[in-house]
Design an enzyme around this catalytic site. Structure first.
Site, PDB file in Angstrom:
ATOM      1  N   GLU A  50     -38.055-103.317 -49.846  1.00  0.00           N
ATOM      2  CA  GLU A  50     -37.209-104.519 -49.960  1.00  0.00           C
ATOM      3  C   GLU A  50     -36.928-104.909 -51.406  1.00  0.00           C
ATOM      4  O   GLU A  50     -35.884-105.492 -51.710  1.00  0.00           O
ATOM      5  CB  GLU A  50     -37.833-105.704 -49.218  1.00  0.00           C
ATOM      6  CG  GLU A  50     -37.817-105.571 -47.693  1.00  0.00           C
ATOM      7  CD  GLU A  50     -39.056-104.875 -47.139  1.00  0.00           C
ATOM      8  OE1 GLU A  50     -39.843-104.316 -47.940  1.00  0.00           O
ATOM      9  OE2 GLU A  50     -39.241-104.883 -45.902  1.00  0.00           O
ATOM     10  N   PHE A 112     -47.681-114.659 -37.011  1.00  0.00           N
ATOM     11  CA  PHE A 112     -47.588-113.282 -37.503  1.00  0.00           C
ATOM     12  C   PHE A 112     -46.374-113.146 -38.427  1.00  0.00           C
ATOM     13  O   PHE A 112     -45.269-113.548 -38.070  1.00  0.00           O
ATOM     14  CB  PHE A 112     -47.474-112.314 -36.314  1.00  0.00           C
ATOM     15  CG  PHE A 112     -47.279-110.882 -36.736  1.00  0.00           C
ATOM     16  CD1 PHE A 112     -48.273-110.208 -37.454  1.00  0.00           C
ATOM     17  CD2 PHE A 112     -46.116-110.201 -36.430  1.00  0.00           C
ATOM     18  CE1 PHE A 112     -48.090-108.892 -37.858  1.00  0.00           C
ATOM     19  CE2 PHE A 112     -45.927-108.886 -36.826  1.00  0.00           C
ATOM     20  CZ  PHE A 112     -46.922-108.229 -37.551  1.00  0.00           C
ATOM     21  N   GLN A 113     -46.582-112.589 -39.580  1.00  0.00           N
ATOM     22  CA  GLN A 113     -45.531-112.379 -40.594  1.00  0.00           C
ATOM     23  C   GLN A 113     -44.825-113.675 -40.984  1.00  0.00           C
ATOM     24  O   GLN A 113     -43.620-113.688 -41.216  1.00  0.00           O
ATOM     25  CB  GLN A 113     -44.525-111.311 -40.141  1.00  0.00           C
ATOM     26  CG  GLN A 113     -45.196-109.940 -40.008  1.00  0.00           C
ATOM     27  CD  GLN A 113     -44.245-108.783 -39.930  1.00  0.00           C
ATOM     28  OE1 GLN A 113     -43.156-108.910 -39.375  1.00  0.00           O
ATOM     29  NE2 GLN A 113     -44.655-107.640 -40.452  1.00  0.00           N
ATOM     30  N   LYS A 162     -36.115-116.930 -36.266  1.00  0.00           N
ATOM     31  CA  LYS A 162     -35.647-116.014 -35.220  1.00  0.00           C
ATOM     32  C   LYS A 162     -34.911-116.750 -34.100  1.00  0.00           C
ATOM     33  O   LYS A 162     -33.918-116.253 -33.563  1.00  0.00           O
ATOM     34  CB  LYS A 162     -36.844-115.243 -34.665  1.00  0.00           C
ATOM     35  CG  LYS A 162     -36.451-114.231 -33.601  1.00  0.00           C
ATOM     36  CD  LYS A 162     -37.466-113.122 -33.454  1.00  0.00           C
ATOM     37  CE  LYS A 162     -37.032-112.202 -32.323  1.00  0.00           C
ATOM     38  NZ  LYS A 162     -37.666-110.900 -32.370  1.00  0.00           N
ATOM     39  N   MET A 477     -43.452 -98.170 -74.422  1.00  0.00           N
ATOM     40  CA  MET A 477     -43.311 -99.417 -75.178  1.00  0.00           C
ATOM     41  C   MET A 477     -44.669-100.086 -75.409  1.00  0.00           C
ATOM     42  O   MET A 477     -44.919-100.637 -76.489  1.00  0.00           O
ATOM     43  CB  MET A 477     -42.354-100.370 -74.448  1.00  0.00           C
ATOM     44  CG  MET A 477     -42.004-101.608 -75.236  1.00  0.00           C
ATOM     45  SD  MET A 477     -41.300-101.206 -76.839  1.00  0.00           S
ATOM     46  CE  MET A 477     -39.549-101.352 -76.489  1.00  0.00           C
TER      47      MET A 477
HETATM   48  C1  LIG Z   1     -43.117-104.527 -63.401  1.00  0.00           C
HETATM   49  C2  LIG Z   1     -43.548-104.426 -64.814  1.00  0.00           C
HETATM   50  N1  LIG Z   1     -44.841-104.170 -65.111  1.00  0.00           N
HETATM   51  C3  LIG Z   1     -45.242-104.071 -66.403  1.00  0.00           C
HETATM   52  C4  LIG Z   1     -44.363-104.225 -67.422  1.00  0.00           C
HETATM   53  C5  LIG Z   1     -44.812-104.133 -68.877  1.00  0.00           C
HETATM   54  N2  LIG Z   1     -44.161-103.016 -69.554  1.00  0.00           N
HETATM   55  C6  LIG Z   1     -43.079-103.164 -70.334  1.00  0.00           C
HETATM   56  S1  LIG Z   1     -42.492-101.725 -70.946  1.00  0.00           S
HETATM   57  C7  LIG Z   1     -43.717-100.863 -70.191  1.00  0.00           C
HETATM   58  C8  LIG Z   1     -43.789 -99.368 -70.340  1.00  0.00           C
HETATM   59  C9  LIG Z   1     -42.681 -98.688 -69.653  1.00  0.00           C
HETATM   60  O1  LIG Z   1     -42.924 -97.296 -69.620  1.00  0.00           O
HETATM   61  P1  LIG Z   1     -41.808 -96.274 -69.217  1.00  0.00           P
HETATM   62  O2  LIG Z   1     -41.090 -96.715 -68.021  1.00  0.00           O
HETATM   63  O3  LIG Z   1     -42.414 -94.920 -69.145  1.00  0.00           O
HETATM   64  O4  LIG Z   1     -40.771 -96.375 -70.410  1.00  0.00           O
HETATM   65  P2  LIG Z   1     -40.922 -96.037 -71.973  1.00  0.00           P
HETATM   66  O5  LIG Z   1     -41.335 -97.293 -72.660  1.00  0.00           O
HETATM   67  O6  LIG Z   1     -41.942 -94.953 -72.112  1.00  0.00           O
HETATM   68  O7  LIG Z   1     -39.561 -95.609 -72.368  1.00  0.00           O
HETATM   69  C10 LIG Z   1     -44.571-101.715 -69.483  1.00  0.00           C
HETATM   70  C11 LIG Z   1     -45.777-101.255 -68.745  1.00  0.00           C
HETATM   71  C12 LIG Z   1     -43.020-104.514 -67.062  1.00  0.00           C
HETATM   72  N3  LIG Z   1     -42.074-104.738 -67.978  1.00  0.00           N
HETATM   73  N4  LIG Z   1     -42.647-104.582 -65.768  1.00  0.00           N
END
Ligand SMILES: Cc1ncc(C[n+]2csc(CCOP(=O)(O)OP(=O)(O)O)c2C)c(N)n1
Length: 563
Positions: A50, A112-113, A162, A477
């Protein structure tokens, strides 16, 4: 004639022009699913989670400018939408999210749900409704779409018990819509427009800053007219990219944490900043007290609560960006027709040019595939004629920096919430809006795994969507922050344990490509982009590349670290 709630809902969606509905069935909405095959005008897209239904509706909305719509069941179906709703809310994206609910007599019984999705989403929707009477259903749907698309757009949730879905009533469509307590201001105050023109007339070093509001209000042409006639350099926020062609001589680049040297310096040296449709979030301003500290500021925004929220401004302009910018231009032409703007701003334009030329965006090449190089290759191969959806992380910033966006609605990215898992389903949504366009999801290997199951949706619907993975085997990052600001303590950012993305793509019935050598980059990308099938293109990039420039958190824009 009496209709069921399910019929009324689907008729109402048709009246609102919904042609694609992203969703996932369950007990609370099974009557709607029972009815759906009798409404062939609405194409239902069965996603695999979803959260992805909401992101797909969001991608559809960003790319097309229409309201995105999705349908899920109660309980976990509803809670799974929350991240998607919050993502759309942060970026002001018009969505209508329909959730099933337990029958009204069970609400509050821990049935439920059952979850209180109206309570849960109150802080992250523009508005939400619980429909208790089938006779109010058509009006509620009408109001939901109106609220989603008008004023500052946003997601609206409609919770349908529902028994309301099963109950019967006459279908009456309210053609006119009026909500007494909701009257967004579109037409800006003429006095404030005149004051803006006075500011423009005396400014020696002005900058235009465009945000997502310029794209949402279709104001890109009005912005370009001011920039070109008045010879004012333009910067964009991440959400604004595409609002001004990145190939134009007046283009400064993106502003903020990973903004260009020229854009950040121009903002901090400007004597006038005219900002349209941006909310000055911390990733844009850096240290607030130092932000545009030499400038008088004009802030144009449809949402009055955005103005003076973060920065003090001299001229507040509440209204639609397109009307405001074209109004400003009209007054300029009437009053300042003889002014030689190029001469007026010559010194400033020369300074800006020097910043652009002395420190352009760059990266050091070596034998490895550099992620920036992949983005440049995608631009070259598509001629820029593509919709690019990104996930979140370094690859997102490289997309923003190195793909020269020239048209609005071509970059789909989670700017406000920064939601990993957004890009791939958003690309799917955009591909439904534009079946013949090249749609690329630019992904990190971490983010892609958050909604990777949507490859089944792409395959089931024969979508040509392409996922280009900038695979650095890291949560890049976060790894970059650990390197620069946490003493290289690389805690939980190694992603070496990962699936074989090529085999995985093939297992889903899609195509898989791997690029491990620089010389394969262009030919394999070219081949992969030309297939009519969905594909993963796994590009093994330099593992520890950093995004530069970077303004450390809390520092001023001109304290950026360069390559
Ligand atoms: C849902 C979610 N969880 C955690 C983060 C924190 N976060 C920001 S950038 C990142 C790393 C992303 O890694 P990747 O998708 O491999 O991209 P890269 O930076 O290596 O290009 C994280 C964990 C986020 N932005 N969103």
């Amino acid at each position: 004639m009496e209709c069921t709630g399910a019929q009324i809902l689907l008729e109402s969606l048709k009246k609102e022009g919904v042609d694609v509905l992203f969703g996932y069935p369950g007990g609370a909405v099974i009557d709607i699913y029972d009815e759906l095959p009798r409404h062939p005008d609405i194409r239902h897209v069965l996603v695999r989670h979803e959260q992805a239904a909401v992101h797909a509706a969001d991608g559809y909305a960003r790319a097309s400018g229409k309201v995105g719509a999705c349908l899920v069941t109660s309980g976990p179906g509803a809670t799974n939408t929350v991240t998607g709703i919050a993502t759309a809310n942060s970026d002001s994206i018009p969505l209508v999210v329909i959730t099933g609910q337990v029958p009204t007599k069970l609400i509050g019984n821990d049935a439920f749900q059952e979850v209180d999705i109206v309570g849960i989403t109150r802080p992250c929707t523009k508005h939400n409704f619980l429909v208790k009477d089938v006779r109010k259903l058509a009006l509620t749907i009408r109001q939901a779409f109106y609220l989603a698309r008008s004023g500052r757009p946003g997601p609206v949730l409609v919770d349908l018990p529902k028994d309301v879905i099963q109950a019967k009533a006459e279908f009456v469509w309210p053609e006119d819509i009026y909500m007494r307590s909701y009257n967004p201001t579109y037409k800006p105050n003429l006095n404030q427009l005149r004051r803006t023109v006075e500011e423009l007339a005396k400014a020696k070093s002005p900058v235009l800053l465009a945000g997502g509001g310029v794209i949402m209000s279709n104001a890109a042409e009005a912005l370009a007219e001011i920039a070109r006639k008045l010879q004012i350099p333009v910067a964009c926020t991440l959400m604004g990219l595409g609002a001004y062609p990145a190939t134009d001589p007046l283009w400064l680049g993106m502003v903020g944490m990973h903004g260009t040297y020229a854009a950040n310096l121009a903002i901090n040296n400007a004597d006038l900043l005219v900002c349209a449709g941006a909310r000055f979030d911390d990733r844009v301003t850096g240290k607030l007290t130092a932000f545009a500290s030499r400038a008088r500021i004009v802030h144009i925004d449809i949402d009055p609560t955005s103005i003076r929220k973060n920065v003090e401004v001299e001229v507040p302009v509440v209204g639609d960006c397109r009307l405001a910018l074209s109004g400003i231009m009209e007054i300029c032409q009437a009053r300042l027709a003889d002014k030689d703007w190029a001469a007026e701003h010559a010194d400033w334009l020369a300074a800006v040019r020097e910043w652009k030329e002395s420190k352009p965006l760059c990266y050091q090449k070596n034998g490895n595939i550099k992620p920036q190089q992949v983005v440049e290759a995608l631009f070259e191969l598509t001629g820029g004629d593509a919709i690019v959806a990104t996930e979140v992380g370094q690859h997102q910033m490289w997309a923003a920096q190195f793909f020269a966006f020239t048209r609005p609605r071509t970059l789909l990215t989670s700017g406000g919430l920064g939601t990993m898992g957004y890009g791939f389903p958003a690309a799917i949504g955009a591909q439904f809006a534009f079946p013949d366009k090249t749609v690329i999801a630019l992904a990190g290997d971490g983010s892609l795994q958050m909604n990777i199951q949507e490859l089944a949706t792409a395959v089931a619907n024969n979508l040509p969507v392409k996922v280009v993975i900038l695979n650095n085997r890291h949560l890049g990052m976060v790894r970059q922050w650990q390197e620069l600001f946490y003493n290289r303590n690389y805690s939980s950012t190694n992603m070496e344990a990962q699936p074989d993305f090529v085999k995985l793509a093939e297992a889903y019935g899609a195509e898989g490509y791997r690029i491990a050598k620089s010389e394969d980059l262009l030919p394999v990308l070219r081949k992969a982009l030309s297939t009519p099938n969905p594909a993963f293109i796994d590009v093994l990039v330099e593992r520890e590349e950093n995004v530069y420039p970077i303004v450390p958190a809390g520092a001023a824009l001109d304290e950026m670290l360069l390559v």
